[in-house]
Design a protein around this motif. Structure first.
Motif, short mmCIF file in Angstrom:
data_model
loop_
_atom_site.label_atom_id
_atom_site.label_comp_id
_atom_site.label_asym_id
_atom_site.label_seq_id
_atom_site.Cartn_x
_atom_site.Cartn_y
_atom_site.Cartn_z
N SER A 264 20.27 25.97 49.80
CA SER A 264 20.88 25.24 50.91
C SER A 264 20.32 25.80 52.21
O SER A 264 19.40 26.63 52.20
CB SER A 264 22.40 25.36 50.88
N GLU A 265 20.91 25.39 53.31
CA GLU A 265 20.51 25.96 54.60
C GLU A 265 20.87 27.42 54.70
O GLU A 265 20.44 28.13 55.61
CB GLU A 265 21.15 25.17 55.75
N GLY A 266 21.68 27.89 53.76
CA GLY A 266 22.02 29.31 53.70
C GLY A 266 23.20 29.69 54.56
O GLY A 266 23.81 28.86 55.25
N ASN A 267 23.55 30.96 54.52
CA ASN A 267 24.65 31.50 55.31
C ASN A 267 24.10 32.03 56.63
O ASN A 267 23.18 32.85 56.63
CB ASN A 267 25.36 32.61 54.55
N PRO A 268 24.65 31.60 57.76
CA PRO A 268 24.13 32.03 59.06
C PRO A 268 24.42 33.51 59.32
O PRO A 268 25.30 34.10 58.69
CB PRO A 268 24.88 31.13 60.05
N PRO A 269 23.70 34.14 60.25
CA PRO A 269 23.91 35.56 60.53
C PRO A 269 25.35 35.92 60.87
O PRO A 269 25.80 37.02 60.56
CB PRO A 269 22.98 35.83 61.72
N GLU A 270 26.11 35.02 61.48
CA GLU A 270 27.49 35.34 61.83
C GLU A 270 28.39 35.44 60.59
O GLU A 270 29.45 36.07 60.64
CB GLU A 270 28.07 34.30 62.78
N HIS A 271 27.96 34.83 59.49
CA HIS A 271 28.79 34.78 58.28
C HIS A 271 29.14 36.18 57.78
O HIS A 271 30.28 36.46 57.41
CB HIS A 271 28.06 34.00 57.20
N HIS A 272 28.16 37.07 57.79
CA HIS A 272 28.37 38.40 57.22
C HIS A 272 29.28 39.27 58.08
O HIS A 272 29.89 40.21 57.58
CB HIS A 272 27.02 39.09 57.04
N VAL A 273 29.36 38.95 59.38
CA VAL A 273 30.26 39.70 60.25
C VAL A 273 31.55 38.92 60.51
O VAL A 273 32.39 39.33 61.30
CB VAL A 273 29.56 40.08 61.58
N MET A 274 31.70 37.80 59.82
CA MET A 274 32.95 37.06 59.80
C MET A 274 33.79 37.46 58.58
O MET A 274 35.02 37.61 58.66
CB MET A 274 32.68 35.55 59.74
N LEU A 275 33.14 37.65 57.45
CA LEU A 275 33.85 37.91 56.20
C LEU A 275 34.79 39.12 56.24
O LEU A 275 35.89 39.06 55.69
CB LEU A 275 32.84 38.07 55.05
N PRO A 276 34.41 40.26 56.87
CA PRO A 276 35.34 41.39 56.88
C PRO A 276 36.65 41.10 57.59
O PRO A 276 37.67 41.73 57.28
CB PRO A 276 34.55 42.49 57.61
N PHE A 277 36.65 40.16 58.52
CA PHE A 277 37.85 39.84 59.30
C PHE A 277 38.63 38.65 58.71
O PHE A 277 39.66 38.25 59.26
CB PHE A 277 37.47 39.52 60.74
N THR A 278 38.12 38.09 57.63
CA THR A 278 38.75 36.90 57.05
C THR A 278 38.90 37.08 55.54
O THR A 278 39.86 37.68 55.08
CB THR A 278 37.92 35.64 57.38
N ARG A 279 37.94 36.60 54.77
CA ARG A 279 38.02 36.66 53.31
C ARG A 279 38.31 38.06 52.77
O ARG A 279 39.14 38.23 51.88
CB ARG A 279 36.70 36.12 52.73
N LEU A 280 37.66 39.09 53.31
CA LEU A 280 37.80 40.43 52.78
C LEU A 280 39.13 41.08 53.12
O LEU A 280 39.46 42.15 52.59
CB LEU A 280 36.64 41.31 53.25
N LEU A 281 39.94 40.46 53.98
CA LEU A 281 41.29 40.97 54.22
C LEU A 281 42.15 40.86 52.96
O LEU A 281 43.10 41.60 52.78
CB LEU A 281 41.97 40.22 55.37
N GLY A 282 41.80 39.92 52.08
CA GLY A 282 42.52 39.77 50.82
C GLY A 282 42.13 40.82 49.80
O GLY A 282 42.95 41.24 48.99
#
Length: 669
Positions: free
Chosen positions: A471-489
């Motif tokens: 796909s178009e892939g995950n943008p650079p912001e994605h990796h610094v978004m995950l710790p504050f969102t998905r990884l909180l779980g």
């Protein structure tokens, strides 16, 4: 699990036979968060939350609706209110932090209606947020059919949010940064900032209930929306009593405070396993990425990845590089039916995959095998083989399994409804029976179940690495978004660490079969090489993968970081960051420290104090950094390795290119 120094004080406040128009309140131990429960003169229940004496969650509804006239929302009166305080430390066999402090004040509001239906609303207020759950006992019922949840989160003022849209079948969506008021709906964790306070709405201990999503019903007012059964019923509860998952709100004055919070784990039940010494974090490589690039295949053919020869090659690589395990996908019969009946056989290897010989060879080399069970969504087929499949693996010495649920579920079920939540729980319990750890892809979201069943080690539940292959892939912001969102779980098996950023080796392979949704020239990794290394630290998983094909690591100086890295960390702390912008996280494992820092599309320099290092010791800092010429778009593989001697009194300046990062190993001298 061990628990230490718990202090409990209980008070009872009786309001028998009446309602209360005055709020019943409980504060966090530090007094900064105040929660109030209100039962008004019309017998409607609500709550509100203040932070630092400022309204944070305005008056918000509580309760449920049920079928056949069962009353679960109105007509209650307060019978009594209990107050309790607890302060304990408990330990877990693995985790970002092996020791967790569980410090809260609790208010349990006991209610009843005229039919003698009883409800306990249990509120716990921590310094880092709140959790509350419903505990019902319905008079005269032999089962309960939930049709709606009324729980609301009315955010007192607008602000900025970071979330993915609500979806009952996938979390593999890109995050949105937008005003809170502009969200239509969202999966949780839904993270936001209002005023000077950060928060995230989620849930804890989701074990026998549909997942909760959020629907905006006006401005910044959000209502719980539960994933339904095919007939529209939200939850089916046997008997006359049930407890819901905890509804949670993590709160912090800084964004990194959300990452450092232990609230979700604290709201789960203690470990249910008597012995846990068989559970251990591991680094692993695997036959996987080549399939996504089209160099290898899941099915048996001239490109088959999971062959005996290839398996031994990966085992040798692991043994020579301080890596504990190897994972194989596409090893068993059933892949040839992909897109059809999805009927896999979990004890029949393909003819070119001699699993007994591979297991023998791995044991000889001191390497663990991570098995693989893809279901294709055929839950009935998997459950029919479940016990036998895990016993068969255990007899071969395989005690770690990656599962997958790609594809739709039969009979109109959703991945995140109560039906599948129960299934995931059954798999965790079956795996524990055979001393087997799990890595679940296409999972139910993480809500801290790993405290109760620590063999549930990691899961996917967001857009992972494979999206970059087709796909178009995950943008650079994605990796610094995950710790504050998905990884909180909880932990995520993102599968980081691709070194062939532009797929140069894969594109030159004459046997490659192009099956991507986009033309191959558009597919790549949207980071620098240094950021891929940093993601091993940032995107926490106790089963951490070096996801690239091993030929891309052989002889590469930067792979030394993964050789040195220890997935069995003892302590972690997020040091700095903002959602979607940048993050810096440090983890300690035994006497070593590992730091990962990353940025979005913007080049960035931050200063990191090294006061987390042990006082009085000197460390060799091995720094894997972007060069000055590095850029995720134009020069992604430019990196340098720098060595320095440092102590806890030093400060390091961390320079990161656009879409870049930096990883540092601190090794005591």
């Amino acid at each position: 699990m061990k628990q230490h120094f718990i202090y409990i004080v209980t008070f009872l406040f009786i309001l028998s036979g009446c309602t209360s128009s005055k709020p019943t309140e409980v504060k966090s131990p530090d007094g900064q968060i105040r929660l109030a429960f209100v039962l008004d003169d019309n017998h409607r229940m609500s709550y509100r939350v203040d932070v630092n004496d400022t309204a944070f969650i305005a008056s918000s509804s509580l309760g449920f609706l049920a079928k056949d006239g069962v009353n679960l929302s109105e007509g209650f009166r307060i019978v009594s209110t209990d107050f309790l305080s607890a302060d304990e430390n408990w330990t877990q066999p693995w985790g970002e932090n092996k020791t967790i402090r569980n410090h809260y004040n609790e208010m349990a509001v006991h209610l009843a209606d005229t039919t003698n239906t009883k409800l306990v609303l249990r509120f716990r207020v921590f310094d880092d947020g709140i959790g509350f759950r419903y505990e019902y006992e319905v008079a005269g019922a032999d089962s309960i059919l939930i049709t709606d949840e009324l729980t609301a989160f009315n955010i007192a003022q607008d602000g900025t949010s970071w979330s993915i849209p609500a979806n009952y079948d996938t979390y593999e969506l890109l995050y949105r940064t937008q005003p809170i008021s502009k969200i239509d709906n969202a999966n949780t964790p839904m993270t936001f900032k209002t005023g000077n306070t950060y928060a995230s709405i989620h849930e804890a201990a989701l074990t026998d209930f549909p997942e909760m999503t959020l629907k905006n019903v006006g401005d910044c007012q959000f209502k719980s929306e539960l994933a339904p059964w095919p007939d529209g019923i939200k939850a089916r509860m046997a008997g006359n009593s049930f407890k819901t998952p905890w509804r949670t709100l993590q709160i912090a004055p800084e964004a990194v405070g959300l990452i450092n919070s232990g609230l979700i784990l604290n709201l789960n039940e203690p470990c249910a396993l008597e012995i846990t010494d068989w559970i251990r974090p591991m680094k692993y490589v695997g036959v996987w990425w080549g399939m996504h690039l089209g160099v290898e295949s899941w099915v048996i053919n001239d490109r088959h990845g999971a062959t005996t020869e290839n398996a031994k090659r990966y085992i040798d690589f692991a043994a020579n590089n301080n890596i504990e395990a190897v994972m194989f996908e596409g090893w068993n019969e059933g892949w040839e039916n992909w897109g059809g009946n999805q009927s896999f056989d979990y004890t029949k290897p393909y003819a070119d995959f001699d699993i007994k010989e591979i297991a023998r060879y791995a044991k000889e080399k001191g390497i663990e095998i991570i098995g693989h069970h893809e279901t294709g969504g055929n839950i009935a087929n998997y459950e029919k083989q479940l016990d036998n499949a895990y016993r068969w693996y255990a007899d071969l010495g395989v005690h770690s399994v990656k599962t997958g649920y790609a594809g739709g579920l039969p009979d109109g079920h959703s991945h995140h409804g109560q039906f599948n939540v129960r299934h995931y729980r059954k798999v965790v319990q079956t795996a524990a029976k055979y001393h087997t750890t799990l890595d679940v892809h296409e999972p139910i979201k993480d809500t801290g179940i790993r405290r109760t069943y620590p063999n549930m080690m990691t899961r996917e539940g967001a857009r992972g690495m494979e999206w970059n292959a087709w796909s178009e892939g995950n943008p650079p912001e994605h990796h610094v978004m995950l710790p504050f969102t998905r990884l909180l779980g909880g932990p995520m098996d993102y599968t980081p660490g691709i070194f062939d950023i532009l797929y140069e080796r894969a594109k030159k392979n004459p046997n490659r079969k192009q099956w991507n949704m986009k033309d191959s020239k558009d597919c790549r990794i949207n980071t620098t090489l240094a950021k891929q290394i940093a993601n091993w630290v940032i995107l926490y998983s106790p089963l951490q993968m070096a996801a690239d094909m091993i030929e891309n690591y052989e002889g590469h100086p930067a792979f030394q970081f993964f050789r040195d890295y220890d997935a069995d960390c003892d302590w972690s702390q997020a040091l700095a960051g903002e959602p979607g912008e940048f993050v810096a996280i440090v983890r300690k494992a035994k006497d070593k420290y590992f730091l990962g820092a990353a940025t979005n599309e913007m080049a960035r320099t931050i200063d990191i104090k090294l006061d987390f290092l042990e006082k009085g010791k000197s460390y060799k800092a091995i720094i894997y950094a972007d060069t000055k010429e590095a850029d995720w778009e134009t020069n992604p593989t430019a990196y340098e390795i720098i060595e320095k001697q440092v102590t806890a009194d030093d400060t390091l300046t961390v320079a990161m290119a656009r879409g870049g990062g930096q990883a540092i190993s601190f090794i005591p001298i």
